[in-house]
Design a protein around this motif. Structure first.
Motif, PDB file in Angstrom:
ATOM      1  N   SER A  28       0.830  -1.197   0.000  1.00  0.00           N
ATOM      2  CA  SER A  28       0.000   0.000   0.000  1.00  0.00           C
ATOM      3  C   SER A  28       0.870   1.255   0.000  1.00  0.00           C
ATOM      4  CB  SER A  28      -0.931   0.002   1.208  1.00  0.00           C
ATOM      5  OG  SER A  28      -0.275  -0.492   2.354  1.00  0.00           O
ATOM      6  N   VAL A  54      -5.231  -1.782  -4.538  1.00  0.00           N
ATOM      7  CA  VAL A  54      -6.048  -0.831  -3.784  1.00  0.00           C
ATOM      8  C   VAL A  54      -5.333   0.515  -3.803  1.00  0.00           C
ATOM      9  CG1 VAL A  54      -7.179  -0.295  -1.602  1.00  0.00           C
ATOM     10  CG2 VAL A  54      -7.056  -2.653  -2.381  1.00  0.00           C
ATOM     11  N   VAL A  55      -4.176   0.590  -3.153  1.00  0.00           N
ATOM     12  CA  VAL A  55      -3.382   1.817  -3.215  1.00  0.00           C
ATOM     13  C   VAL A  55      -1.997   1.489  -3.765  1.00  0.00           C
ATOM     14  CG1 VAL A  55      -4.467   3.488  -1.697  1.00  0.00           C
ATOM     15  CG2 VAL A  55      -3.249   1.592  -0.690  1.00  0.00           C
ATOM     16  N   SER A  75      -7.969   1.680  -7.050  1.00  0.00           N
ATOM     17  CA  SER A  75      -8.675   2.812  -6.455  1.00  0.00           C
ATOM     18  C   SER A  75      -7.741   4.013  -6.383  1.00  0.00           C
ATOM     19  CB  SER A  75      -9.209   2.461  -5.056  1.00  0.00           C
ATOM     20  OG  SER A  75      -8.221   2.601  -4.069  1.00  0.00           O
ATOM     21  N   THR A 103     -13.819   2.597  -6.111  1.00  0.00           N
ATOM     22  CA  THR A 103     -13.497   3.228  -4.823  1.00  0.00           C
ATOM     23  C   THR A 103     -12.809   2.215  -3.895  1.00  0.00           C
ATOM     24  OG1 THR A 103     -15.776   2.734  -4.185  1.00  0.00           O
ATOM     25  CG2 THR A 103     -15.301   4.983  -4.850  1.00  0.00           C
ATOM     26  N   GLY A 104     -11.930   2.734  -3.046  1.00  0.00           N
ATOM     27  CA  GLY A 104     -11.094   1.871  -2.215  1.00  0.00           C
ATOM     28  C   GLY A 104     -11.879   0.881  -1.374  1.00  0.00           C
TER      29      GLY A 104
ATOM     30  N   ALA B 134      -8.664   6.488  -3.571  1.00  0.00           N
ATOM     31  CA  ALA B 134      -8.462   5.511  -2.484  1.00  0.00           C
ATOM     32  C   ALA B 134      -9.722   5.501  -1.613  1.00  0.00           C
ATOM     33  CB  ALA B 134      -7.200   5.829  -1.688  1.00  0.00           C
ATOM     34  N   GLY B 135      -9.581   5.708  -0.315  1.00  0.00           N
ATOM     35  CA  GLY B 135     -10.763   5.674   0.553  1.00  0.00           C
ATOM     36  C   GLY B 135     -11.532   6.981   0.600  1.00  0.00           C
TER      37      GLY B 135
END
Lengths: 298, 285
Positions: A28, A54-55, A75, A103-104, B134-135
């Motif tokens: 990440s 994800v990241v 994401s 989206t994450g 991301a989030g």
């Protein structure tokens, strides 16, 4: 009775990762990415992969720049303070690399659904986001069967292969992660096959001495590869920090396809041991390790 | 009597303004490594909010640490009280609405509480492919307050309508938030010029305070959507002399905070300077 060994060499990854596979890449931000495995994918000329992150950062940018991907699910992909990821930008803006921007939370929940053997999992998802509109194959609005509340169903993500980097494992595949695990555990649960590279392979007794650190048990691992500094130029917290000097060099190289090719020739397209020499060998490794230890609390 | 600082940078002013948004006991989440957000939270933790819980990377309730360009992750990890996976983080903080603040930034932000971290231009043929959210696109709805920080207040950033809605606050009014199971709180953007706030879906952002030397007209001219301009707008509370001392001597002696405010061309050189200082500090250079 002797226990089965899952120990392989970097060169063995092509027994598991095949052209066209969906590959979930662990780590990440600028930490914990399985960079030695990423470099080996490029050396092995494995192509047409769909990468799932994800990241992501330099892991994804390298795969994109080396032409290993035919699709990307993400994401977030960024070199953080160093800037936007150059190959990622170029591939999408100029070369039309197909991608799914999710989206994450939906990626993480989708992986969790994959790991639970469910087709989807519901949550109070990103209502109002255009990404929901653009990628209906990953998001569906549903009604709660109990209350009638509108929810978002995140589609399950089932990678063909998950690749992660961790602190240590034993030869049977019990994996310990000391620092940031990101979505590594969820990726390993969801994937059909899994490869983990580790800083060191230790004895099962050593693993059992501190079972609380074991995040992934052996039945969720297919291959263990010892790759010291295997996250470089990313961090493997708390063992070593990311290598800002190398990343700055990378950013300059990745600014154009020509100079990026030189980067690949100079650093990647040679055995991993030579990579570790090229980036500064033991001296650089010890600087990055020392920086990770010497933190100051207030 | 509070002793305000006479000498401070706009970065330090924004840092302190963001720190003041943190209340004692808050649960605060850090995403990407952004020096401004880190400096603000750590400053709050060592001053007025010692009971706040800081989360970054896998680390939960980590000890406040001295900022470094390279060591944020190892500092948070070594000083953690608990180590989580992202899913545990999600299940325990975000989805339950337990987070109070996660300061975000964005390529574009609009009058409706939408942010765009995806693309500038058309989604399928973008002029600029951004990093993605991301989030952030989801947690801005879930956290109590939505706080954004923008080092360059301009019409390029504050647009009438974002090109792509990566994410949105979605539910804005307090009553509606409570009804839908979210804690009420404002949208607040801290820029290099002012602080602007939105609390009602049907009402525009309001200028809450102006940084010293900035006029309301200047903020209006640099914002791409209509603002409510109250008759008497207070000046943004200045950093105290002690806050500035803490930032410079304790929290951020290497000067990472200034990084976000350097023009693109100067960043690399500045980064080399910071790294050199970090090496010297461990006796390597």
């Amino acid at each position: 009775m002797t226990t089965e060994s899952k120990v392989g060499k970097l060169g063995d990854i092509k027994k598991i990762i095949k052209d066209g596979d969906k590959v979930a890449v662990g780590g990440s931000w600028l930490g914990g990415h399985p960079m030695a495995i990423i470099r080996e994918i490029i050396r092995s000329n494995i192509k047409n992969l769909t990468a799932i992150t994800v990241v992501g950062s330099i892991d994804i940018d390298l795969l994109v720049g080396a032409g290993c991907l035919s699709r990307l699910m993400f994401s977030f992909v960024s070199m953080e303070a160093f800037g936007l990821a150059p190959n990622f930008r170029r591939a999408i803006e100029k070369e039309g690399l197909p991608y799914d921007e999710i989206t994450g939370l939906a990626v993480i929940i989708g992986l969790e659904a994959g790991g639970r053997n469910m087709p989807f999992l519901p949550y109070r998802g990103p209502f109002g986001s255009d990404l929901v509109k653009y990628r209906p194959e990953f998001y569906k609005e549903i009604k709660c069967p109990f209350t009638g509340e509108a929810l978002i169903a995140a589609a399950a993500i089932v990678p063909d292969v998950a690749i992660i980097h961790a602190t240590r494992a034993d030869h049977t595949g019990n994996v310990q992660i000391e620092g940031t695990s990101g979505t590594d555990v969820e990726m390993m649960r969801a994937a059909k096959k899994r490869i983990v590279s580790v800083e060191e392979i230790v004895s099962p007794e050593e693993i059992r001495r501190n079972p609380y650190k074991t995040k992934i048990p052996k039945f969720q691992v297919d291959m263990v590869i010892e790759a010291p500094m295997g996250a470089h130029p990313c961090a493997c917290a708390p063992s070593y920090v990311f290598d800002p000097w190398h990343i700055m060099q990378y950013m300059q190289a990745a600014a154009s396809p020509e100079t990026f090719q030189q980067y690949l020739d100079h650093y990647v397209k040679k055995p991993e041991w030579e990579y570790l020499e090229a980036i500064g060998g033991i001296k650089q490794a010890s600087i990055l390790r020392r920086l990770a230890r010497e933190v100051k609390f207030l | 009597m509070t002793k305000y600082a006479k000498d401070y940078s706009v970065g330090e002013l924004m840092c302190v303004t963001l720190a003041r948004e943190i209340e004692d006991g808050d649960v605060i989440v850090l995403g990407s490594f952004t020096p401004l957000a880190y400096a603000s939270y750590i400053l709050a933790k060592i001053t007025h909010a010692p009971n706040s819980t800081l989360l970054a990377y896998a680390a939960v309730d980590f000890r406040p640490f001295q900022l470094s360009f390279i060591r944020a992750e190892s500092s948070a990890t070594i000083g953690a009280s608990c180590i989580w996976t992202m899913l545990e983080d999600l299940n325990s903080v975000h989805l339950k609405g337990r987070g109070d603040v996660e300061a975000i930034s964005s390529i574009q932000a609009d009058q409706y509480g939408n942010i765009n971290l995806s693309v500038v231009g058309e989604y399928d043929s973008p002029k600029l492919r951004g990093p993605g959210g991301a989030g952030a696109p989801e947690v801005i709805k879930m956290h109590r307050k939505m706080i954004g920080y923008f080092p360059n207040h301009s019409k390029m950033t504050f647009v009438p309508k974002v090109d792509v809605i990566t994410g949105t606050r979605y539910v804005i009014d307090a009553e509606e938030r409570i009804k839908q199971g979210y804690r009420p709180g404002p949208i607040k953007y801290i820029s290099n010029l002012a602080v602007i706030t939105k609390e009602k879906k049907a009402k525009p952002f309001r200028i809450d305070s102006l940084h010293p030397g900035v006029t309301a007209d200047q903020v209006v001219e640099n914002t791409g959507f209509d603002l409510e301009v109250p008759k008497d707008i207070p000046e943004t509370e200045l950093p105290t002399a002690e806050q500035v001392r803490l930032i410079r001597e304790e929290v951020d002696p290497y000067g990472t905070l200034a990084f976000d405010f350097k023009p693109g061309k100067e960043r690399l050189g500045y980064l080399h300077e910071i790294l050199q200082k970090e090496l010297e500090a461990i006796g390597y250079a």
